[in-house]
Scaffold this motif. Structure first.
Motif, PDB file in Angstrom:
ATOM      1  N   ARG A 119     -17.693   0.407   7.482  1.00 39.20           N
ATOM      2  CA  ARG A 119     -17.223   0.692   6.138  1.00 39.20           C
ATOM      3  C   ARG A 119     -16.886  -0.618   5.432  1.00 39.20           C
ATOM      4  NH1 ARG A 119     -15.421   6.176   5.900  1.00 39.20           N
ATOM      5  NH2 ARG A 119     -13.822   5.689   4.333  1.00 39.20           N
ATOM      6  N   GLY A 120     -17.145  -0.671   4.142  1.00 45.51           N
ATOM      7  CA  GLY A 120     -16.857  -1.867   3.379  1.00 45.51           C
ATOM      8  C   GLY A 120     -15.360  -2.127   3.287  1.00 45.51           C
ATOM      9  N   VAL A 121     -14.993  -3.407   3.137  1.00 46.03           N
ATOM     10  CA  VAL A 121     -13.582  -3.767   3.068  1.00 46.03           C
ATOM     11  C   VAL A 121     -13.415  -4.904   2.060  1.00 46.03           C
ATOM     12  CG1 VAL A 121     -13.840  -5.362   5.026  1.00 46.03           C
ATOM     13  CG2 VAL A 121     -11.565  -4.531   4.387  1.00 46.03           C
ATOM     14  N   PRO A 122     -12.442  -4.794   1.137  1.00 46.02           N
ATOM     15  CA  PRO A 122     -12.214  -5.885   0.186  1.00 46.02           C
ATOM     16  C   PRO A 122     -11.580  -7.090   0.881  1.00 46.02           C
ATOM     17  CG  PRO A 122     -10.574  -4.163  -0.107  1.00 46.02           C
ATOM     18  CD  PRO A 122     -11.570  -3.642   0.893  1.00 46.02           C
ATOM     19  N   ALA A 123     -11.774  -8.261   0.291  1.00 41.24           N
ATOM     20  CA  ALA A 123     -11.253  -9.490   0.889  1.00 41.24           C
ATOM     21  C   ALA A 123     -10.466 -10.292  -0.150  1.00 41.24           C
ATOM     22  CB  ALA A 123     -12.392 -10.339   1.450  1.00 41.24           C
ATOM     23  N   CYS A 124      -9.569 -11.121   0.355  1.00 41.64           N
ATOM     24  CA  CYS A 124      -8.794 -12.021  -0.504  1.00 41.64           C
ATOM     25  C   CYS A 124      -8.547 -13.312   0.267  1.00 41.64           C
ATOM     26  CB  CYS A 124      -7.476 -11.376  -0.919  1.00 41.64           C
ATOM     27  SG  CYS A 124      -6.311 -11.128   0.447  1.00 41.64           S
ATOM     28  N   SER A 125      -7.956 -14.304  -0.396  1.00 36.81           N
ATOM     29  CA  SER A 125      -7.596 -15.557   0.260  1.00 36.81           C
ATOM     30  C   SER A 125      -6.096 -15.577   0.514  1.00 36.81           C
ATOM     31  CB  SER A 125      -7.994 -16.745  -0.604  1.00 36.81           C
ATOM     32  OG  SER A 125      -7.167 -16.805  -1.760  1.00 36.81           O
ATOM     33  N   ARG A 126      -5.622 -16.583   1.227  1.00 36.40           N
ATOM     34  CA  ARG A 126      -4.185 -16.724   1.484  1.00 36.40           C
ATOM     35  C   ARG A 126      -3.394 -16.868   0.183  1.00 36.40           C
ATOM     36  NH1 ARG A 126      -2.580 -18.814   6.653  1.00 36.40           N
ATOM     37  NH2 ARG A 126      -4.320 -19.066   8.085  1.00 36.40           N
ATOM     38  N   GLU A 127      -4.009 -17.483  -0.832  1.00 34.41           N
ATOM     39  CA  GLU A 127      -3.296 -17.776  -2.072  1.00 34.41           C
ATOM     40  C   GLU A 127      -3.363 -16.643  -3.085  1.00 34.41           C
ATOM     41  OE1 GLU A 127      -5.549 -19.968  -0.681  1.00 34.41           O
ATOM     42  OE2 GLU A 127      -3.891 -21.000   0.327  1.00 34.41           O
ATOM     43  N   THR A 128      -4.125 -15.608  -2.806  1.00 34.07           N
ATOM     44  CA  THR A 128      -4.218 -14.486  -3.751  1.00 34.07           C
ATOM     45  C   THR A 128      -2.838 -13.885  -3.971  1.00 34.07           C
ATOM     46  OG1 THR A 128      -6.446 -13.982  -2.958  1.00 34.07           O
ATOM     47  CG2 THR A 128      -5.317 -12.267  -4.221  1.00 34.07           C
ATOM     48  N   ARG A 129      -2.510 -13.596  -5.210  1.00 33.97           N
ATOM     49  CA  ARG A 129      -1.190 -13.054  -5.514  1.00 33.97           C
ATOM     50  C   ARG A 129      -1.040 -11.632  -4.979  1.00 33.97           C
ATOM     51  NH1 ARG A 129      -0.373 -13.723 -11.803  1.00 33.97           N
ATOM     52  NH2 ARG A 129      -2.404 -12.680 -11.722  1.00 33.97           N
ATOM     53  N   ILE A 130       0.189 -11.305  -4.611  1.00 39.25           N
ATOM     54  CA  ILE A 130       0.479  -9.961  -4.098  1.00 39.25           C
ATOM     55  C   ILE A 130       0.096  -8.909  -5.126  1.00 39.25           C
ATOM     56  CG2 ILE A 130       2.368  -8.403  -3.467  1.00 39.25           C
ATOM     57  CD1 ILE A 130       3.701 -10.742  -2.042  1.00 39.25           C
ATOM     58  N   ARG A 131       0.280  -9.216  -6.412  1.00 37.22           N
ATOM     59  CA  ARG A 131      -0.086  -8.289  -7.475  1.00 37.22           C
ATOM     60  C   ARG A 131      -1.559  -7.873  -7.367  1.00 37.22           C
ATOM     61  NH1 ARG A 131       2.146  -8.205 -12.409  1.00 37.22           N
ATOM     62  NH2 ARG A 131       3.090 -10.253 -12.069  1.00 37.22           N
ATOM     63  N   GLU A 132      -2.445  -8.848  -7.128  1.00 35.52           N
ATOM     64  CA  GLU A 132      -3.879  -8.560  -7.028  1.00 35.52           C
ATOM     65  C   GLU A 132      -4.209  -7.796  -5.750  1.00 35.52           C
ATOM     66  OE1 GLU A 132      -5.939  -9.140  -9.489  1.00 35.52           O
ATOM     67  OE2 GLU A 132      -4.237  -9.933 -10.610  1.00 35.52           O
ATOM     68  N   VAL A 133      -3.512  -8.153  -4.673  1.00 37.08           N
ATOM     69  CA  VAL A 133      -3.769  -7.462  -3.405  1.00 37.08           C
ATOM     70  C   VAL A 133      -3.323  -6.007  -3.487  1.00 37.08           C
ATOM     71  CG1 VAL A 133      -3.181  -7.411  -0.948  1.00 37.08           C
ATOM     72  CG2 VAL A 133      -3.637  -9.592  -2.079  1.00 37.08           C
ATOM     73  N   GLU A 134      -2.217  -5.746  -4.175  1.00 35.95           N
ATOM     74  CA  GLU A 134      -1.777  -4.362  -4.350  1.00 35.95           C
ATOM     75  C   GLU A 134      -2.836  -3.545  -5.075  1.00 35.95           C
ATOM     76  OE1 GLU A 134       3.105  -4.782  -4.497  1.00 35.95           O
ATOM     77  OE2 GLU A 134       1.933  -5.001  -6.349  1.00 35.95           O
ATOM     78  N   ARG A 135      -3.466  -4.156  -6.080  1.00 35.79           N
ATOM     79  CA  ARG A 135      -4.543  -3.455  -6.789  1.00 35.79           C
ATOM     80  C   ARG A 135      -5.723  -3.183  -5.857  1.00 35.79           C
ATOM     81  NH1 ARG A 135      -9.108  -4.951  -8.858  1.00 35.79           N
ATOM     82  NH2 ARG A 135      -8.668  -7.161  -8.543  1.00 35.79           N
ATOM     83  N   LEU A 136      -6.080  -4.169  -5.047  1.00 36.51           N
ATOM     84  CA  LEU A 136      -7.185  -3.973  -4.104  1.00 36.51           C
ATOM     85  C   LEU A 136      -6.872  -2.865  -3.098  1.00 36.51           C
ATOM     86  CD1 LEU A 136      -8.150  -7.700  -3.316  1.00 36.51           C
ATOM     87  CD2 LEU A 136      -9.449  -6.057  -4.698  1.00 36.51           C
ATOM     88  N   LEU A 137      -5.619  -2.813  -2.645  1.00 37.89           N
ATOM     89  CA  LEU A 137      -5.235  -1.783  -1.680  1.00 37.89           C
ATOM     90  C   LEU A 137      -5.310  -0.381  -2.294  1.00 37.89           C
ATOM     91  CD1 LEU A 137      -2.206  -3.508   0.070  1.00 37.89           C
ATOM     92  CD2 LEU A 137      -4.328  -2.808   1.169  1.00 37.89           C
ATOM     93  N   ILE A 138      -4.911  -0.266  -3.539  1.00 42.68           N
ATOM     94  CA  ILE A 138      -4.969   1.034  -4.207  1.00 42.68           C
ATOM     95  C   ILE A 138      -6.416   1.500  -4.334  1.00 42.68           C
ATOM     96  CG2 ILE A 138      -4.591   2.205  -6.420  1.00 42.68           C
ATOM     97  CD1 ILE A 138      -2.080   0.458  -6.720  1.00 42.68           C
ATOM     98  N   GLU A 139      -7.315   0.560  -4.616  1.00 39.64           N
ATOM     99  CA  GLU A 139      -8.730   0.908  -4.817  1.00 39.64           C
ATOM    100  C   GLU A 139      -9.482   1.049  -3.498  1.00 39.64           C
ATOM    101  OE1 GLU A 139     -10.150  -2.202  -7.283  1.00 39.64           O
ATOM    102  OE2 GLU A 139      -9.066  -1.526  -9.094  1.00 39.64           O
ATOM    103  N   ALA A 140      -8.976   0.439  -2.412  1.00 43.01           N
ATOM    104  CA  ALA A 140      -9.683   0.474  -1.130  1.00 43.01           C
ATOM    105  C   ALA A 140      -9.599   1.864  -0.502  1.00 43.01           C
ATOM    106  CB  ALA A 140      -9.097  -0.561  -0.177  1.00 43.01           C
ATOM    107  N   ALA A 141     -10.702   2.330   0.016  1.00 41.06           N
ATOM    108  CA  ALA A 141     -10.742   3.671   0.611  1.00 41.06           C
ATOM    109  C   ALA A 141      -9.908   3.752   1.880  1.00 41.06           C
ATOM    110  CB  ALA A 141     -12.194   4.054   0.915  1.00 41.06           C
TER     111      ALA A 141
END
Length: 573
Positions: A519-541
């Motif tokens: 299954r596909g999985v979104p990715a981020c870097s260590r410096e990605t803001r928590i705000r952006e990661v929260e959005r990715l988590l909401i959209e991730a299946a």
């Protein structure tokens, strides 16, 4: 057992801190008396014998107590090693204030043996951990769940420090400044109640006299104010030098001679103290290098030391403490930092008295007190605590303006040489980034923080070429619903569901993780803001985001559970 129910909630607010204060205060009384008894019946007693007898018996005393303490903290409970204050801070933030009972009593025995035996370390850092541990365990016995013991740990730490120094105001300031890192914390009421209770408990058994007595005629006159900035700056330099040397020895001691046991290195540190302290004693008759050194520090504060002797004690104590602490000694740095500053101030002011008529014995005393405050502030990075501590230890209110001036200078000097204070540097050396466990103070700062604060950098992953045995072992050991899959270069390929793995293993035959439906999985870097990661988590299946390094390799994961746990942690304080 739960002796405080909901009907007694108001009573509980006061009763718990009082009980924590009594427990930590009693522990402090026992700890202080243990150190005093060991020292008076050891090094101090041997100093009254002939030189050869002193050298032999003091060597045996330091080697014996250091060996016993080393075996305790290395073989039985490694969590009890070190000074205690950074360890309590980490437990407060990372473990919700839980300090194991084994850690508490091992710290008590190990530090009492180390400091009482003569090693050049302090009693306050251990007492912070012992007091916090005693209160944390008491709270557990009273029915407080493990995730709600921060209040007890902070209250116990303040009570222990207040009892050991007879300085309740400084104890409150230290816990709020250094442990909680928030002077407006909602815990201030409990901390204040416990600190007062701990101090009163110590008064009952040991009296209420100040730790140091200096002449009542000592005042901060114009000469004191003129020389406060340069002397505070030089005392702060002594503190910065100690921090660099001690942390350098600590870092080097962990990598050099890897086959030498940690316990042996601790004993070597104690032997270094013996060698340096014995040389100074034979040359000057002073025992200040050993143990707390309060006798010689008191002499420095009363202008009873020649400036050359004060300078010799400063250099010898600084070197001995850096070696002893850096090689793993079980003790604190409050008392040594106060000693460095006091002797530095006495040495500099004493030298000035030889050529400046306006500087007399009273000015030497005042400037020695200023040096004590400045050096403490340089090492611990808690200027408010430094001013209050020195004031409460000397009971000289007239010196407070000079102490505040010295504290300001110490902050400026110490930050020039090191970004962080001693305790945070110790945690960083241990690979425990305190910035990852202490939350920011507002929601915007929280959401703008890098995801490295909350990510799991030890994820359970599968390689796409993993064998059936590897997959079966992973399923048997961990109950996760999905596992990240990486290729041979460590780059993320996707996620494999638990049921997919179980079905493939049940079919038997050729097994290849890479051939399974991923299954596909979104990715981020260590410096990605928590705000952006929260959005990715909401959209991730699957509610999971992988963290990649600059080369695209999978280095961590973030789940909704990680975010919720961190935000609960954030909201509590």
């Amino acid at each position: 057992m739960k002796i405080f129910g909901e009907k007694n909630a108001r009573w509980k607010i006061v009763a718990r801190p009082v009980l924590c204060g009594v427990a930590a205060g009693l522990a402090a009384v026992a700890f202080q008396n243990s150190i005093h008894w060991l020292y008076e019946n050891g090094v101090a007693r041997f100093a009254r014998l002939s030189a050869p007898e002193f050298l032999l018996y003091s060597l045996l005393a330091l080697a014996g107590t250091a060996t016993t303490a080393a075996l305790l903290v290395t073989r039985f409970c490694p969590d009890a090693a070190g000074s205690g204050s950074p360890q309590l801070k980490l437990a407060f933030w990372k473990d919700f204030g839980v300090v194991r009972w084994r850690t508490t009593w091992t710290k008590f025995l190990g530090s009492a043996l180390t400091v009482g035996g003569g090693c050049s370390l302090g009693n306050e850092g251990p007492m912070v951990q012992i007091g916090g541990g005693a209160a944390s365990n008491l709270a557990g016995a009273l029915g407080v769940p493990a995730h709600m013991r921060r209040e007890a740990a902070a209250a116990g730490a303040a009570a222990g420090l207040a009892a050991i120094f007879n300085a309740p105001m400084a104890a409150v300031a230290f816990v709020l400044e250094e442990v909680v890192e928030n002077l407006n914390s909602r815990l201030i009421g409990a901390i204040l109640i416990a600190a007062v209770t701990g101090a009163l408990t110590a008064h009952f058994f040991m009296g209420d006299a100040s730790v140091f007595t200096i002449p009542a005629t000592v005042r901060a006159n114009w000469a004191v104010y003129v020389f406060t900035p340069p002397i505070a700056a030089l005392a702060s330099l002594a503190g910065a030098a100690f921090q660099k040397l001690a942390l350098g020895v600590r870092a080097r001691g962990r990598t050099a001679f890897p086959r030498v046991p940690a316990a042996a290195k601790i004993v070597v540190g104690a032997l270094c103290v013996w060698a340096i302290g014995s040389a100074v004693f034979l040359a000057t008759g002073r025992l200040g290098v050993f143990s707390l050194g309060y006798g010689d520090l008191s002499a420095a504060l009363n202008a009873e030391l020649a400036w050359g002797v004060a300078a010799l004690l400063l250099g010898a104590k600084l070197l001995a403490t850096a070696l002893c602490y850096g090689l793993g000694g079980c003790g604190g740095i409050f008392a040594p930092a106060l000693f460095f500053g006091g002797t530095c101030g006495a040495a500099l002011a004493g030298a000035l008295a030889l050529c400046v008529p306006a500087v007399g014995a009273e000015e030497v005393s005042a400037l020695a007190v200023v040096g004590m405050c400045a050096c403490f502030g340089s090492v611990v990075r808690a200027p408010v605590t430094g001013v209050l501590l020195v004031f409460e230890m000397t009971h000289h209110f007239s010196l407070v303006p000079a102490l505040m001036l010295g504290g300001i200078v110490s902050v400026a000097v110490s930050k020039f040489f090191s970004k962080n204070g001693f305790y945070d540097e110790v945690l960083a050396q241990d690979g425990k980034e305190i910035s990852r466990v202490i939350p920011p103070r507002d929601l915007r700062a929280w959401q703008d923080s890098p995801v490295s604060r909350i990510a799991n950098f030890a994820p359970r992953t599968l390689r796409e070429d993993a064998s059936a045995a590897d997959a079966a072992a992973l399923l048997a050991e961990y109950g996760f619903a999905r596992f990240p899959v990486a290729d041979g270069a460590g780059r993320a390929r996707g996620l494999v569901l638990r049921e997919t793995l179980e079905a493939a293993l049940a079919r038997g035959g050729d097994f290849s993780v890479g051939a399974l439906p991923l299954r596909g999985v979104p990715a981020c870097s260590r410096e990605t803001r928590i705000r952006e990661v929260e959005r990715l988590l909401i959209e991730a299946a699957d509610g999971l985001v992988v963290v990649e390094d600059g080369a695209g390799r999978l280095v961590g994961v973030v789940t909704l559970h990680d975010v919720l746990r961190a935000e609960m942690h954030f909201n509590e304080m």
